[in-house]
Design a protein around this motif. Structure first.
Motif, mmCIF file in Angstrom:
data_model
loop_
_atom_site.group_PDB
_atom_site.id
_atom_site.type_symbol
_atom_site.label_atom_id
_atom_site.label_comp_id
_atom_site.label_asym_id
_atom_site.label_seq_id
_atom_site.Cartn_x
_atom_site.Cartn_y
_atom_site.Cartn_z
ATOM 1 N N ASN A 239 0.563 -1.266 0.162
ATOM 2 C CA ASN A 239 0.061 -0.107 -0.185
ATOM 3 C C ASN A 239 1.223 1.156 0.201
ATOM 4 N N TYR B 288 0.536 4.447 0.564
ATOM 5 C CA TYR B 288 0.454 5.253 2.003
ATOM 6 C C TYR B 288 1.521 4.931 3.441
ATOM 7 N N LEU B 289 0.759 3.502 3.110
ATOM 8 C CA LEU B 289 1.384 2.841 4.347
ATOM 9 C C LEU B 289 2.687 2.597 4.591
ATOM 10 N N TYR C 186 -4.423 8.093 3.367
ATOM 11 C CA TYR C 186 -4.805 6.732 3.606
ATOM 12 C C TYR C 186 -5.714 6.264 4.446
#
Length: 321
Positions: A128, A130-131, A236
């Motif tokens: 992911n 944003y993570l 996120y």
């Protein structure tokens, strides 16, 4: 007389009483995920919609990654700048509990999810954007930042970035669902509250020793970092919560906890959001005591974990006299 090669830690001579009180607090509230009957939540789990189940999985995958980062990289870096041997001991305790936290999410997965679903959760977590962006930002500060910058990054992680994930189980707890899953999260929150407050206190000691000009420069850096992290966290949150319509409520919760992170470090809040702006169902979940399962009955001593309470504003303001 022989020269000293290595010094033993002496807990009878305390340089900073906050080290001792934090050690006692952390050891007093020690817990393990294996003592909580997660399988009792299966009936609630089966009643959730598929988007809700996916949200829970992804939320806990993200929390696993951040706890892994804190246990593997963060505490190692903070330990290099410890002011006292007792602080090193406290950080050792924090590091172990971060590993317990990361492992606890896998206990939740193994109870609620199939092998294929678990594989999907970790694939999503590890890719992911944003993570991964927030993990990279925090870790780069751990690797290359000054001692005070590392503490800022750690407090933002503990008291701010985790909370986009904590919102989900607290929401379900406030609606009388997934009570045992939420029990684990509340125990983690209790730990993180102490971690963030303690590291924030250590930041304040170093910050107050800086000349005024350096304080101003570091504050600019701190607030700039918070804006950058919050912008990423908005994206996120939109990705996690957009489909079920909770995104804006979660962002309010994030801003509230960002202010708490700043308070941990003796700084002024940035956002106007207060506890009164947060969804009351979530605040009710965070303030409800634990169910007091007899976690240790299996080993015969009948020890009960104490109740989990939300941090009060004054808890973030450790005195520096």
């Amino acid at each position: 007389m022989a020269n000293t090669y290595y010094e033993a830690i002496n807990w009878n001579e305390i340089e900073d009483v906050i080290d001792k009180s934090t050690w006692e607090k952390l050891t007093e509230q020690f817990w393990l995920d294996t003592r909580i009957p997660l399988s009792n939540d299966l009936d609630d789990w089966r009643k959730l919609s598929e988007p809700e189940k996916q949200l829970v999985g992804h939320v806990f995958g993200g929390l696993t990654l951040l706890d892994t980062l804190q246990s593997e990289s963060g505490i190692d870096q903070l330990r290099k700048d410890a002011r006292t041997p007792h602080e090193e001991a406290v950080l050792n305790n924090i590091q172990f509990m971060e590993s317990v936290h990361a492992k606890s999410y896998s206990s939740i997965f193994s109870t609620l999810n199939t092998k294929k679903e678990i594989e999907e959760i970790f694939e999503w977590t590890n890719t992911n954007p944003y993570l991964q962006a927030k993990a990279e930002k925090i870790n780069e500060i751990y690797k290359h930042g000054t001692p005070l910058q590392k503490k800022i990054a750690s407090v933002f992680l503990e008291t701010f970035l985790f909370y986009s994930g904590f919102y989900t189980p607290l929401y379900y707890l406030g609606n009388n669902k997934l009570a045992n899953v939420a029990e684990i999260i509340k125990l983690i929150i209790r730990d993180e509250s102490v971690h963030g407050t303690y590291i924030g206190y250590k930041f304040q000691l170093g910050f107050q020793a800086l000349p005024e000009a350096e304080q101003a420069e570091l504050k600019d850096w701190m607030y700039g970092l918070l804006f950058e992290l919050y912008e990423n966290e908005e994206n996120y949150t939109d990705e996690l919560y957009g489909e079920i319509g909770w995104a804006e409520e979660v962002k309010t919760f994030l801003r509230y906890n960002a202010n708490k992170a700043l308070m941990n470090m003796g700084q002024d809040p940035l956002f106007p959001d207060s506890a009164n702006d947060v969804n009351p169902i979530v605040m009710n979940g965070i303030s409800t005591g634990t169910s007091n399962h007899d976690f240790f009955s299996q080993v015969g001593n009948g020890y009960l974990l104490g109740s989990v309470e939300a941090m009060k504003d004054e808890d973030y303001l450790i005195g520096l006299e």
